[in-house]
Design a protein around this motif. Structure first.
Motif, PDB file in Angstrom:
ATOM      1  N   ALA A  91       0.850  -1.188   0.000  1.00 49.44           N
ATOM      2  CA  ALA A  91       0.000   0.000   0.000  1.00 49.44           C
ATOM      3  C   ALA A  91       0.885   1.237   0.000  1.00 49.44           C
ATOM      4  O   ALA A  91       2.102   1.151   0.229  1.00 49.44           O
ATOM      5  CB  ALA A  91      -0.945   0.007   1.210  1.00 49.44           C
ATOM      6  N   ALA A  92       0.272   2.362  -0.267  1.00 45.95           N
ATOM      7  CA  ALA A  92       1.008   3.625  -0.261  1.00 45.95           C
ATOM      8  C   ALA A  92       0.068   4.742   0.149  1.00 45.95           C
ATOM      9  O   ALA A  92      -1.142   4.692  -0.100  1.00 45.95           O
ATOM     10  CB  ALA A  92       1.599   3.902  -1.640  1.00 45.95           C
ATOM     11  N   SER A  93       0.635   5.740   0.798  1.00 40.17           N
ATOM     12  CA  SER A  93      -0.161   6.911   1.148  1.00 40.17           C
ATOM     13  C   SER A  93       0.762   8.110   1.321  1.00 40.17           C
ATOM     14  O   SER A  93       1.985   7.984   1.254  1.00 40.17           O
ATOM     15  CB  SER A  93      -0.953   6.677   2.438  1.00 40.17           C
ATOM     16  N   ILE A  94       0.127   9.244   1.525  1.00 38.84           N
ATOM     17  CA  ILE A  94       0.867  10.472   1.829  1.00 38.84           C
ATOM     18  C   ILE A  94       0.885  10.600   3.335  1.00 38.84           C
ATOM     19  O   ILE A  94      -0.167  10.664   3.968  1.00 38.84           O
ATOM     20  CB  ILE A  94       0.207  11.688   1.167  1.00 38.84           C
ATOM     21  N   TRP A  95       2.062  10.635   3.916  1.00 40.72           N
ATOM     22  CA  TRP A  95       2.217  10.613   5.361  1.00 40.72           C
ATOM     23  C   TRP A  95       1.934  11.977   5.967  1.00 40.72           C
ATOM     24  O   TRP A  95       1.854  12.990   5.286  1.00 40.72           O
ATOM     25  CB  TRP A  95       3.637  10.189   5.701  1.00 40.72           C
ATOM     26  N   GLY A  96       1.807  11.992   7.274  1.00 45.15           N
ATOM     27  CA  GLY A  96       1.717  13.255   7.967  1.00 45.15           C
ATOM     28  C   GLY A  96       0.641  13.266   9.014  1.00 45.15           C
ATOM     29  O   GLY A  96      -0.084  12.304   9.207  1.00 45.15           O
ATOM     30  N   LYS A  97       0.542  14.380   9.720  1.00 44.71           N
ATOM     31  CA  LYS A  97      -0.415  14.492  10.800  1.00 44.71           C
ATOM     32  C   LYS A  97      -1.849  14.591  10.297  1.00 44.71           C
ATOM     33  O   LYS A  97      -2.785  14.506  11.070  1.00 44.71           O
ATOM     34  CB  LYS A  97      -0.077  15.693  11.690  1.00 44.71           C
ATOM     35  N   ALA A  98      -1.993  14.803   8.987  1.00 40.34           N
ATOM     36  CA  ALA A  98      -3.339  14.772   8.402  1.00 40.34           C
ATOM     37  C   ALA A  98      -3.752  13.329   8.319  1.00 40.34           C
ATOM     38  O   ALA A  98      -3.564  12.651   7.316  1.00 40.34           O
ATOM     39  CB  ALA A  98      -3.331  15.420   7.019  1.00 40.34           C
ATOM     40  N   ALA A  99      -4.311  12.809   9.390  1.00 41.48           N
ATOM     41  CA  ALA A  99      -4.592  11.383   9.472  1.00 41.48           C
ATOM     42  C   ALA A  99      -5.658  10.940   8.494  1.00 41.48           C
ATOM     43  O   ALA A  99      -5.933   9.759   8.388  1.00 41.48           O
ATOM     44  CB  ALA A  99      -5.029  11.036  10.896  1.00 41.48           C
ATOM     45  N   GLY A 100      -6.238  11.846   7.764  1.00 41.66           N
ATOM     46  CA  GLY A 100      -7.258  11.455   6.800  1.00 41.66           C
ATOM     47  C   GLY A 100      -6.704  10.981   5.486  1.00 41.66           C
ATOM     48  O   GLY A 100      -7.467  10.679   4.580  1.00 41.66           O
ATOM     49  N   ASN A 101      -5.384  10.926   5.355  1.00 45.83           N
ATOM     50  CA  ASN A 101      -4.803  10.474   4.095  1.00 45.83           C
ATOM     51  C   ASN A 101      -5.058   8.983   3.907  1.00 45.83           C
ATOM     52  O   ASN A 101      -4.648   8.164   4.713  1.00 45.83           O
ATOM     53  CB  ASN A 101      -3.306  10.750   4.090  1.00 45.83           C
ATOM     54  N   LYS A 102      -5.703   8.651   2.812  1.00 43.10           N
ATOM     55  CA  LYS A 102      -6.112   7.274   2.604  1.00 43.10           C
ATOM     56  C   LYS A 102      -4.995   6.436   2.011  1.00 43.10           C
ATOM     57  O   LYS A 102      -4.093   6.934   1.336  1.00 43.10           O
ATOM     58  CB  LYS A 102      -7.334   7.229   1.692  1.00 43.10           C
ATOM     59  N   LEU A 103      -5.075   5.135   2.292  1.00 36.43           N
ATOM     60  CA  LEU A 103      -4.150   4.178   1.726  1.00 36.43           C
ATOM     61  C   LEU A 103      -4.623   3.756   0.339  1.00 36.43           C
ATOM     62  O   LEU A 103      -5.811   3.556   0.123  1.00 36.43           O
ATOM     63  CB  LEU A 103      -4.083   2.934   2.614  1.00 36.43           C
ATOM     64  N   THR A 104      -3.682   3.599  -0.573  1.00 39.28           N
ATOM     65  CA  THR A 104      -3.965   3.008  -1.873  1.00 39.28           C
ATOM     66  C   THR A 104      -3.321   1.636  -1.882  1.00 39.28           C
ATOM     67  O   THR A 104      -2.115   1.511  -1.686  1.00 39.28           O
ATOM     68  CB  THR A 104      -3.407   3.869  -3.019  1.00 39.28           C
ATOM     69  N   PHE A 105      -4.122   0.604  -2.112  1.00 40.19           N
ATOM     70  CA  PHE A 105      -3.645  -0.765  -2.024  1.00 40.19           C
ATOM     71  C   PHE A 105      -3.260  -1.338  -3.381  1.00 40.19           C
ATOM     72  O   PHE A 105      -3.852  -0.997  -4.417  1.00 40.19           O
ATOM     73  CB  PHE A 105      -4.735  -1.665  -1.419  1.00 40.19           C
ATOM     74  N   GLY A 106      -2.279  -2.233  -3.356  1.00 42.27           N
ATOM     75  CA  GLY A 106      -1.999  -3.056  -4.515  1.00 42.27           C
ATOM     76  C   GLY A 106      -3.031  -4.157  -4.607  1.00 42.27           C
ATOM     77  O   GLY A 106      -3.877  -4.312  -3.721  1.00 42.27           O
ATOM     78  N   GLY A 107      -2.951  -4.959  -5.669  1.00 48.59           N
ATOM     79  CA  GLY A 107      -3.949  -5.978  -5.920  1.00 48.59           C
ATOM     80  C   GLY A 107      -3.839  -7.215  -5.044  1.00 48.59           C
ATOM     81  O   GLY A 107      -4.759  -8.035  -5.007  1.00 48.59           O
ATOM     82  N   GLY A 108      -2.721  -7.365  -4.346  1.00 52.04           N
ATOM     83  CA  GLY A 108      -2.555  -8.517  -3.454  1.00 52.04           C
ATOM     84  C   GLY A 108      -1.788  -9.663  -4.093  1.00 52.04           C
ATOM     85  O   GLY A 108      -1.824  -9.857  -5.321  1.00 52.04           O
ATOM     86  N   THR A 109      -1.096 -10.418  -3.251  1.00 56.61           N
ATOM     87  CA  THR A 109      -0.359 -11.613  -3.679  1.00 56.61           C
ATOM     88  C   THR A 109      -0.689 -12.746  -2.728  1.00 56.61           C
ATOM     89  O   THR A 109      -0.476 -12.611  -1.522  1.00 56.61           O
ATOM     90  CB  THR A 109       1.158 -11.371  -3.664  1.00 56.61           C
ATOM     91  N   ARG A 110      -1.199 -13.831  -3.271  1.00 51.14           N
ATOM     92  CA  ARG A 110      -1.495 -15.005  -2.429  1.00 51.14           C
ATOM     93  C   ARG A 110      -0.250 -15.868  -2.381  1.00 51.14           C
ATOM     94  O   ARG A 110       0.218 -16.362  -3.405  1.00 51.14           O
ATOM     95  CB  ARG A 110      -2.683 -15.775  -2.989  1.00 51.14           C
ATOM     96  N   VAL A 111       0.276 -16.018  -1.191  1.00 48.77           N
ATOM     97  CA  VAL A 111       1.504 -16.796  -0.989  1.00 48.77           C
ATOM     98  C   VAL A 111       1.156 -18.127  -0.342  1.00 48.77           C
ATOM     99  O   VAL A 111       0.449 -18.174   0.667  1.00 48.77           O
ATOM    100  CB  VAL A 111       2.507 -16.025  -0.112  1.00 48.77           C
ATOM    101  N   LEU A 112       1.660 -19.192  -0.932  1.00 50.32           N
ATOM    102  CA  LEU A 112       1.492 -20.530  -0.362  1.00 50.32           C
ATOM    103  C   LEU A 112       2.877 -21.099  -0.104  1.00 50.32           C
ATOM    104  O   LEU A 112       3.692 -21.203  -1.026  1.00 50.32           O
ATOM    105  CB  LEU A 112       0.710 -21.435  -1.314  1.00 50.32           C
ATOM    106  N   VAL A 113       3.127 -21.427   1.143  1.00 51.79           N
ATOM    107  CA  VAL A 113       4.407 -22.021   1.519  1.00 51.79           C
ATOM    108  C   VAL A 113       4.189 -23.509   1.731  1.00 51.79           C
ATOM    109  O   VAL A 113       3.452 -23.924   2.619  1.00 51.79           O
ATOM    110  CB  VAL A 113       4.981 -21.378   2.798  1.00 51.79           C
TER     111      VAL A 113
END
Lengths: 115, 117
Positions: A91-113
């Motif tokens: 995920a990625a976001s713009i950091w800072g005390k403005a806690a309303g900054n939303k996260l942008t997520f990647g599509g995900g990776t399913r890992v099987l060990v």
């Protein structure tokens, strides 16, 4: 518009092996890059996060590598264990005390060990 | 620390009824709450962002009259799915952020599996 692209979609690794997941972002304003682990039926849990002032961060068996110029970051899971089998999201976001900054997520990776 | 308690974990409701999902921050002030929807084997899709005491900001394509969000206090936010239909069946997850969390991070609830029959 997908601002964070994650690959691969799925990954199978033998116990003790290394799992590598890659993410690329487009928005140069992003300055906080977390990785989340999600088990089926559960909410995501923060695994490790990095800011752009460092190129690598390690916590236990988990390492984030960050390449600001390439706008890419990756997660390495060393000595992979069957308990690591889960879905991983960058995920990625713009950091800072403005806690309303939303996260942008990647599509995900399913890992099987495999044991 | 930094725990978000989400309830219920699972709910089954009849088509046409409304369902309320609660998220409580147990040990910090959640100045901002995010609500996500997740379909099987897919990523989290942000539905709306709410700041305590203010109206929620909805993402494009999310019906605000269908997904009512209330964030009246610094420790409680609710999502109400009104007149639910089978296509609303999904996994709903809340996430909170605010002062007191390490470096203004985000913490997630455990999710609610909604099934509309």
């Amino acid at each position: 518009q997908q601002q964070v692209k994650q690959s691969p979609q799925s990954l199978i690794v033998q116990k003790g092996g290394i799992s590598i997941i890659n993410c690329a972002y487009e928005n140069t304003a992003f300055d906080y890059f977390p990785w989340y682990q999600q088990f089926p039926g559960k909410g995501p849990a923060l695994l490790i996060a990095i800011r752009p002032d460092v190129s690598e961060k390690k916590e236990g068996r988990f390492t984030i590598s960050f390449n600001k110029s390439a706008k890419q970051f990756s997660l390495h899971i060393m000595d992979s264990q069957p308990g690591d089998s889960a879905t991983y999201f960058c995920a990625a976001s713009i950091w800072g005390k403005a806690a309303g900054n939303k996260l942008t997520f990647g599509g995900g990776t399913r890992v099987l060990v495999k044991p | 620390g930094a725990v978000v308690s989400q309830h219920p974990s699972r709910v089954i409701c009849k088509s046409g009824t409304s369902v309320k999902i609660e998220c409580r921050s147990l040990d910090f002030q959640a100045t901002t709450m995010f609500w996500y929807r997740q379909f099987p084997k897919q990523s989290l899709m942000l539905m709306a962002t709410s700041n305590e005491g203010s109206k929620a900001t909805y993402e494009q394509g999310v019906e605000k009259d269908k997904f009512l969000i209330n964030h009246a206090s610094l420790t409680l936010s609710t999502l109400t799915v009104t007149s639910a239909h089978p296509e609303d069946s999904s996994f709903y997850i809340c996430s909170a952020s605010g002062p007191g969390l390490k470096n203004y991070g985000y913490t997630f609830g455990s999710g609610t599996r909604l099934t509309v029959v």
